[in-house]
Motif scaffolding. Structure first.
Motif, mmCIF file in Angstrom:
data_model
loop_
_atom_site.group_PDB
_atom_site.id
_atom_site.type_symbol
_atom_site.label_atom_id
_atom_site.label_comp_id
_atom_site.label_asym_id
_atom_site.label_seq_id
_atom_site.Cartn_x
_atom_site.Cartn_y
_atom_site.Cartn_z
ATOM 1 N N THR A 1 0.783 -1.038 0.091
ATOM 2 C CA THR A 1 -0.125 0.009 0.055
ATOM 3 C C THR A 1 0.699 1.455 0.147
ATOM 4 O OG1 THR A 1 -1.960 -1.298 1.710
ATOM 5 C CG2 THR A 1 -1.748 1.660 1.486
ATOM 6 N N LYS A 2 2.002 1.595 0.594
ATOM 7 C CA LYS A 2 2.561 2.878 0.632
ATOM 8 C C LYS A 2 3.616 2.605 -0.564
ATOM 9 C CE LYS A 2 2.617 2.481 6.313
ATOM 10 N NZ LYS A 2 1.971 3.724 6.481
ATOM 11 N N PHE A 3 3.857 1.538 -0.134
ATOM 12 C CA PHE A 3 5.271 1.820 -2.119
ATOM 13 C C PHE A 3 4.243 2.377 -2.830
ATOM 14 C CE2 PHE A 3 7.994 -1.683 -0.260
ATOM 15 C CZ PHE A 3 8.395 -0.974 0.345
ATOM 16 N N LEU A 4 3.171 1.813 -3.256
ATOM 17 C CA LEU A 4 2.313 1.850 -4.359
ATOM 18 C C LEU A 4 1.237 3.741 -4.208
ATOM 19 C CD1 LEU A 4 -0.035 -0.729 -4.936
ATOM 20 C CD2 LEU A 4 1.783 -0.173 -6.719
ATOM 21 N N ASN A 5 1.650 3.816 -2.765
ATOM 22 C CA ASN A 5 1.519 5.078 -2.628
ATOM 23 C C ASN A 5 2.018 6.191 -3.300
ATOM 24 O OD1 ASN A 5 -1.775 4.863 -1.657
ATOM 25 N ND2 ASN A 5 -0.741 4.862 0.338
ATOM 26 N N LEU A 6 3.201 5.965 -2.704
ATOM 27 C CA LEU A 6 4.615 6.677 -2.867
ATOM 28 C C LEU A 6 5.709 7.051 -4.448
ATOM 29 C CD1 LEU A 6 7.089 5.900 0.474
ATOM 30 C CD2 LEU A 6 5.323 8.027 -0.581
ATOM 31 N N SER A 7 4.701 5.714 -4.811
ATOM 32 C CA SER A 7 5.488 5.213 -6.520
ATOM 33 C C SER A 7 4.244 7.171 -7.536
ATOM 34 C CB SER A 7 4.188 4.658 -7.538
ATOM 35 O OG SER A 7 2.646 4.192 -7.180
ATOM 36 N N ALA A 8 2.967 7.581 -6.641
ATOM 37 C CA ALA A 8 2.623 8.729 -7.522
ATOM 38 C C ALA A 8 2.878 10.216 -6.492
ATOM 39 C CB ALA A 8 1.398 8.622 -6.913
ATOM 40 N N SER A 9 4.433 10.305 -5.569
ATOM 41 C CA SER A 9 4.834 11.304 -4.572
ATOM 42 C C SER A 9 5.205 12.756 -6.389
ATOM 43 C CB SER A 9 6.112 11.070 -3.935
ATOM 44 O OG SER A 9 6.756 11.703 -3.689
ATOM 45 N N PRO A 10 5.131 13.798 -4.941
ATOM 46 C CA PRO A 10 6.115 15.054 -6.371
ATOM 47 C C PRO A 10 7.080 14.831 -7.183
ATOM 48 C CG PRO A 10 4.135 15.895 -4.736
ATOM 49 C CD PRO A 10 4.484 13.821 -4.358
ATOM 50 N N SER A 11 7.529 14.107 -5.268
ATOM 51 C CA SER A 11 9.172 14.054 -5.576
ATOM 52 C C SER A 11 9.954 12.954 -6.811
ATOM 53 C CB SER A 11 9.652 13.916 -4.171
ATOM 54 O OG SER A 11 11.320 13.472 -4.689
ATOM 55 N N MET A 12 10.378 12.933 -7.857
ATOM 56 C CA MET A 12 11.131 11.565 -8.460
ATOM 57 C C MET A 12 11.545 11.282 -8.281
ATOM 58 S SD MET A 12 13.722 12.345 -12.447
ATOM 59 C CE MET A 12 14.724 12.625 -11.484
ATOM 60 N N ALA A 13 12.651 11.359 -7.188
ATOM 61 C CA ALA A 13 13.488 10.713 -6.430
ATOM 62 C C ALA A 13 12.671 9.552 -5.347
ATOM 63 C CB ALA A 13 14.647 11.707 -5.569
ATOM 64 N N VAL A 14 11.331 9.693 -4.631
ATOM 65 C CA VAL A 14 10.682 9.670 -3.991
ATOM 66 C C VAL A 14 10.016 7.572 -5.224
ATOM 67 C CG1 VAL A 14 9.248 9.062 -2.519
ATOM 68 C CG2 VAL A 14 10.438 11.009 -2.042
ATOM 69 N N ARG A 15 9.536 8.719 -6.345
ATOM 70 C CA ARG A 15 8.867 7.929 -7.100
ATOM 71 C C ARG A 15 8.908 6.835 -7.435
ATOM 72 N NH1 ARG A 15 7.256 12.344 -9.387
ATOM 73 N NH2 ARG A 15 8.327 11.882 -11.641
ATOM 74 N N ILE A 16 11.088 6.886 -8.050
ATOM 75 C CA ILE A 16 12.430 5.756 -8.397
ATOM 76 C C ILE A 16 12.424 5.400 -7.425
ATOM 77 C CG2 ILE A 16 14.747 5.352 -8.964
ATOM 78 C CD1 ILE A 16 14.051 7.897 -10.425
ATOM 79 N N ALA A 17 12.636 5.832 -6.000
ATOM 80 C CA ALA A 17 13.235 4.707 -4.469
ATOM 81 C C ALA A 17 11.277 3.829 -4.864
ATOM 82 C CB ALA A 17 13.544 5.956 -3.979
ATOM 83 N N ALA A 18 10.415 4.005 -4.213
ATOM 84 C CA ALA A 18 9.393 3.519 -4.846
ATOM 85 C C ALA A 18 8.999 2.482 -5.633
ATOM 86 C CB ALA A 18 7.903 4.460 -4.690
ATOM 87 N N LEU A 19 9.456 2.690 -6.613
ATOM 88 C CA LEU A 19 9.645 2.065 -7.437
ATOM 89 C C LEU A 19 10.172 0.405 -7.181
ATOM 90 C CD1 LEU A 19 7.901 3.961 -10.327
ATOM 91 C CD2 LEU A 19 6.337 2.363 -9.620
ATOM 92 N N GLN A 20 10.913 1.140 -6.735
ATOM 93 C CA GLN A 20 12.561 0.172 -6.989
ATOM 94 C C GLN A 20 12.427 -0.556 -5.922
ATOM 95 O OE1 GLN A 20 15.567 2.356 -6.432
ATOM 96 N NE2 GLN A 20 16.085 3.001 -8.429
ATOM 97 N N CYS A 21 11.669 -0.279 -4.933
ATOM 98 C CA CYS A 21 11.313 -1.446 -3.510
ATOM 99 C C CYS A 21 10.022 -1.822 -4.469
ATOM 100 C CB CYS A 21 9.739 -0.634 -2.601
ATOM 101 S SG CYS A 21 12.100 0.832 -1.768
#
Length: 1029
Positions: free
Chosen positions: A956-976
């Motif tokens: 749930t949390k990784f999918l939510n963060l994959s839409a974060s405004p921060s590109m670095a956070v989106r990339i890290a969430a998708l890597q997770c």
């Protein structure tokens, strides 16, 4: 009295008899250890144990006799060191006689003989007697595995302690062991048996007429195809058996006539593992074989190796085939020949050349590279082989280069030439007249220069590498060759079309400049100096584009060739002069130009670190010049100067800090002491006497009433004093520390105050323990508390606290815990809380400019682990007790600590900390999110079982963060999300449809890097649960 003594003696014997009966008749195992313990304590003798066993040992029932002998053997295994020689003799005779007993008795007899084989008091001759009895009376292979292992142990013990006696048996001992081993199947026993055979051969036991039999009894296991069962408690691996058997087969040349046909047969088989094992065994055999053993098999061996390299689809087989060919050639090269003997090396190499040479004429065909590899493998075996093959192949390749006009064909041919040149470099002779390359030098140079002039980038790159290798041959290139080579490298260094060629040209220039400093000083450095002057005049006329294109390359080229002390003495003044001319207003520099010069200076400084003389030259030339320019820039003047403004910018000062630190770290203590005597008085007293061109318009007083520009130069002082060796005494240290402390709380210039705090911390870290250190610490604590209590200087007080804490944490100082607690208390501060949380990242990470190992700081090897152990529990408690509005600060600090902790330390604590990490993912701060994701990703790979318990929350949390405004956070969430696929498949399958749908959205992300990670993660989730995944 006599009757009482008799009763006392009878009582223990009665107890012994009871223990014996319990073991023999009662089938209890415990009494054996009790009897052994009593014998060791002196309560009974071994003779008394034998007497107590008397009826059991003579019992007509075999099982009873076996139990009796088993008890005696177990006692002997624990008490063999107490036996006397006479007792050993009688026991040996007893056990030898019992070898003829019922088969149920034999295992216990063998255990007893194993115990006796360990006896130090074993008389001469009895070892031979025992082995003869075993060979004659025991059919070893009909015994269970444990008992067969016991026999091997007896033989091993006697070979270790009674070698000369066993050698007296001659070939009978070898024949007896062959009978013992023949038919062995258990891998545990085979490991011991192979070791015994290896010792038989390596310790020169007589093999007599049984060489072939010994080979047959071991080679029947070749190649090993054992696969250990799952959860094997013995831990025996297939590789263990392979290596043990290979050691046996390759241990003697006498096996050659039997082994080589077997190896050829297995290499020609279709089984990959058999091919690999055979080629590796052949490789090992070549270390002990000579021409005599190999002579009859060379054609077949070459045919098999050639076929594997030409036709195999396995890179491993190809590599092993080439290694075997190299070993064969080396073996033939080192064999000592009689005057009338045939030289097998020449005929062998001639066969290789005959089969491979014609393929080199077809650079587009698939056999060209296998042929080249075979020739190079043979040439790499010895100087003779290298000369023979090179003298035959080089003329052909040179001819083919001119015959073929296409760039890709020429590149293939030149790469082959490069391979042979590298081998010549390996086997280069001291006498240059004997080197075969001497005759081809002119042709090679012509060919290389043609490649460097070709427009094809890949051909240029191979040409550059070939030039570098050819130049490494001593005394081969003439001055004319070098002048042409330098000209080509100069031209390639300024190519704009492709970055690969100019980068390779710069690297080659550095390598060759170290070998030919005169040529580069004469032909390259003057051209670069002229280019710099041209750039300055172009810029003065306003011709900017030329400068943008050539100026950075020119600076990089100057630093690249600074690999020899004599060249450094030319390039360093050029770079410094260029910087000074900017200061005089000849050019109008921007920040990037000054930073580029400083980067080049730093690269020169790094190269000078290898040579103490060059290091000192660079330091005493560059550091005063840079300080003078900076001091000049900090002086108040009526006229506006662009360079003065540029030199005081944060980025430029940071690069100058790197130059000065790099120039200082490798100084010897004596030279560093000379330098520090000038630099510290410059900053404390304004003593500018050692600076070049020191006629400044005002006084330099950064710590007194100096301007903001002067105070900023404390960063340069930090770079110097914090890079000195620890044993260098700093003059006026007490005054310097107090001045730094005062400046660290200056609120008008944050850059200056931070530099002062870092400098103070760097000196504090290196200062030896004692009263003066305690005084400095007290001053620092007082200044921190004063700063934190007052409004305007709170930020500066916090920065000082942070750097002092880091300095003490790195060296395990006791006060570090108090300062860390103070920092932790600031997490609840409304103003400083977020900064305090980020401060934990600084405490755990490595710095680049101060408190570094390269700068001689005291950095304990496990400071992160200690910090984690000491402070994370308090952080967790603080989080639970903190109000809701400051909880994110605690989560942020915790996330920074865990993210920089070695993962093996974190894994045991994961169950207790994971809930906090998951909560940190809900924190709105993107820094916290990114730090936490970076921490969780490796844990998903290394602790899947623990992470599986929280899979619902993680998804749930990784999918939510994959839409974060921060590109670095989106990339890290998708890597997770990608890493989640390493969790057990049954746990993930319920989430598969949801995740695949959700990951469709980031496939349309506006950033390419995000889309790339989304494709990778979604693909893994698609494959989840499919066959073979």
């Amino acid at each position: 009295m006599a009757a009482a003594a008799a009763l006392e003696a009878v009582a223990p014997l009665g107890a012994l008899w009871g223990l014996v009966q319990d073991f023999v008749m009662g089938q209890q195992e415990g009494p054996a250890d009790q009897v052994a313990a009593d014998v060791k304590s002196g309560s009974y003798t071994v003779l008394q144990v034998v007497e107590a066993l008397g009826s059991s040992l003579e019992n007509p029932e075999p099982r009873t006799r076996a139990r009796g002998i088993q008890l005696l053997s177990q006692v002997l295994l624990q008490c063999h060191c107490l036996l006397l020689e006479k007792e050993v003799v009688h026991l040996i005779l007893f056990y030898e006689n019992r070898l003829k007993d019922h088969h149920l008795v034999i295992p216990s007899v063998l255990q007893g003989l194993r115990a006796l084989s360990l006896c130090v008091a074993l008389p001469p001759g009895l070892a031979v007697s025992v082995l003869k009895a075993i060979f004659q009376e025991v059919h070893v292979q009909s015994l269970p595995q444990v008992d067969r292992h016991t026999v091997y142990s007896i033989i091993t013990n006697f070979m270790r302690t009674r070698e000369e006696e066993l050698k007296g048996l001659g070939a009978d001992f070898t024949f007896g062991f062959i009978q013992v081993m023949d038919g062995e199947k258990d891998p545990r026993n085979l490991l011991v048996a192979f070791h015994i055979v290896y010792d038989l051969i390596s310790r020169d036991y007589s093999l007599g007429p049984f060489v072939e039999e010994l080979f047959e009894v071991t080679s029947c296991y070749f190649p090993i195809d054992f696969t250990p069962p799952p959860n094997d408690p013995h831990g025996i691996q297939r590789e263990d058996l392979i290596l043990s058997l290979r050691a046996v087969l390759a241990s003697t040349p006498r096996f050659a006539e039997f082994l080589l046909p077997l190896l050829i047969e297995k290499v020609d088989s279709e089984i990959l593992s058999a091919k690999l094992d055979s080629l590796q065994t052949l490789n090992a055999c070549c270390a002990v074989y000579g021409q005599k053993e190999l002579k009859d098999f060379l054609p077949s061996l070459w045919a098999s190796i050639r076929r594997e390299v030409f036709q195999t689809a396995s890179e491993r087989v190809e590599a092993e085939g080439l290694a075997a060919l190299n070993s064969l050639t080396a073996c033939l090269s080192r064999s000592v020949l009689r005057a009338d003997a045939e030289d097998l090396l020449d005929s062998f190499l001639s066969n290789i050349l005959q089969d491979c040479r014609h393929h080199l004429c077809e650079p587009d065909m698939k056999l060209v590279w296998p042929s080249a590899k075979l020739l190079q493998a043979a040439a790499g075996a010895s100087a003779r082989a290298c000369d023979h093959i090179t003298s035959n192949v080089l003329p052909l390749l040179l001819e083919q280069f001119h015959k073929h006009s296409q760039s890709n064909q020429r590149r293939t041919i030149l790469e082959m030439i490069l391979g042979f040149l590298k081998l010549q470099q390996k086997w280069s002779c001291e006498d240059k007249d004997e080197r075969p390359l001497s005759g081809f030098k002119d042709q090679l140079c012509s060919l290389i220069f043609m490649a460097l002039s070709d427009p094809n980038t890949q051909l240029q790159l191979v040409g550059i590498r070939t030039l570098t290798v050819l130049g490494a041959q001593p005394d081969l290139l003439s001055s004319g060759d070098l002048e042409l080579a330098v000209g080509h490298l100069y031209r390639l260094s300024f190519l704009e079309e492709d970055s690969q060629s100019w980068a390779a040209a710069l690297e080659a220039s550095g390598t060759l400049a170290a070998l030919y400093p005169v040529a580069f000083s004469s032909h390259l450095v003057p051209k670069l100096a002229e280019d710099l002057c041209t750039e300055e005049s172009d810029l003065a006329r306003g011709d900017g584009p030329t400068r943008c294109s050539r100026h950075p390359r020119c600076l990089q080229a100057l630093s690249a060739v600074s690999t020899h002390p004599s060249i450094v003495k030319e390039t360093l003044p050029l770079l410094l002069q260029h910087l000074c001319q900017m200061n005089r207003g000849i050019t109008s520099p921007g920040t990037s130009e000054v930073i580029a010069i400083c980067h080049s200076l730093q690269q020169v400084a790094e190269k000078c670190q290898r040579d103490p003389e060059s290091c000192w030259y660079f330091h005493q030339t560059a550091v005063p010049c840079l300080l003078a320019l900076a001091v000049q820039a900090s002086m108040p003047e009526k006229e506006h100067s662009v360079l003065k403004k540029v030199l005081l910018e944060d980025e430029v000062l940071a690069t100058m800090v790197s130059v000065i630190a790099t120039a200082t770290t490798h100084l010897s203590p004596d030279l560093a002491t000379q330098s520090v005597a000038h630099v510290v008085p410059l900053f404390l007293d304004g003593n500018i006497s050692f600076l070049p061109e020191n006629s400044f318009s005002g006084r330099f007083q950064p710590f007194q009433d100096g301007s903001s520009g002067q105070r900023r130069l404390v960063a340069l002082l930090m770079a110097f004093v914090c890079s000195l060796p620890r044993n260098v005494e700093i003059p006026q240290l007490n005054r310097l520390m107090r001045e730094l402390l005062e400046l660290s709380c200056c609120q008008s210039c944050p850059f200056s105050s931070t530099a002062a705090a870092k400098c103070f911390a760097g000196l504090l870290n290196k200062h030896p323990a004692g009263q003066q250190l305690d005084e400095f610490l007290q001053l620092a604590v007082d200044k921190v508390e004063a700063g934190l209590s007052s409004g305007p200087c709170r930020s500066q007080g916090f920065t000082l606290l942070l750097w002092v804490t880091k300095a003490l944490v790195l060296r395990y100082h006791p006060l570090s815990s108090c300062l860390t607690d103070r920092l932790m208390g600031l997490l609840s501060d409304p103003e400083l809380g977020p900064a305090a949380a980020d401060g934990f990242s600084l405490l755990m990470s490595d710095c680049t400019d101060v408190l570094t190992r390269a700068g001689h700081a005291e950095v304990r090897i496990m400071f992160r682990q200690r910090f984690f152990t000491d402070n994370v529990p308090a952080l967790v408690r603080g989080f639970h007790a903190a109000p809701q509005d400051v909880k994110p600060n605690y989560l942020k600090g915790l996330s920074h600590v865990l993210n920089r902790l070695p993962k093996p330390v974190l894994l045991p604590e994961l169950p207790t900390l994971l809930s906090l990490l998951l909560e940190a993912l809900s924190c709105p701060d993107s820094v916290v999110q990114l730090s936490t994701l970076s921490c969780l990703q490796p844990l998903l790979l290394e602790a899947p079982q623990v992470m599986s318990l929280h899979v619902d929350t993680l998804v749930t949390k990784f999918l939510n963060l994959s839409a974060s405004p921060s590109m670095a956070v989106r990339i890290a969430a998708l890597q997770c999300m990608h890493a989640l696929t390493h969790l057990p498949t049954p746990v993930l399958l319920p989430y598969k449809p949801q995740v695949i749908r959700a990951l469709a959205k980031p496939l349309d992300d506006k950033k390419r890097l995000v889309r790339k990670e989304a494709v990778s993660a979604r693909g893994e989730w698609f494959l989840l649960g499919s066959p073979g995944s």
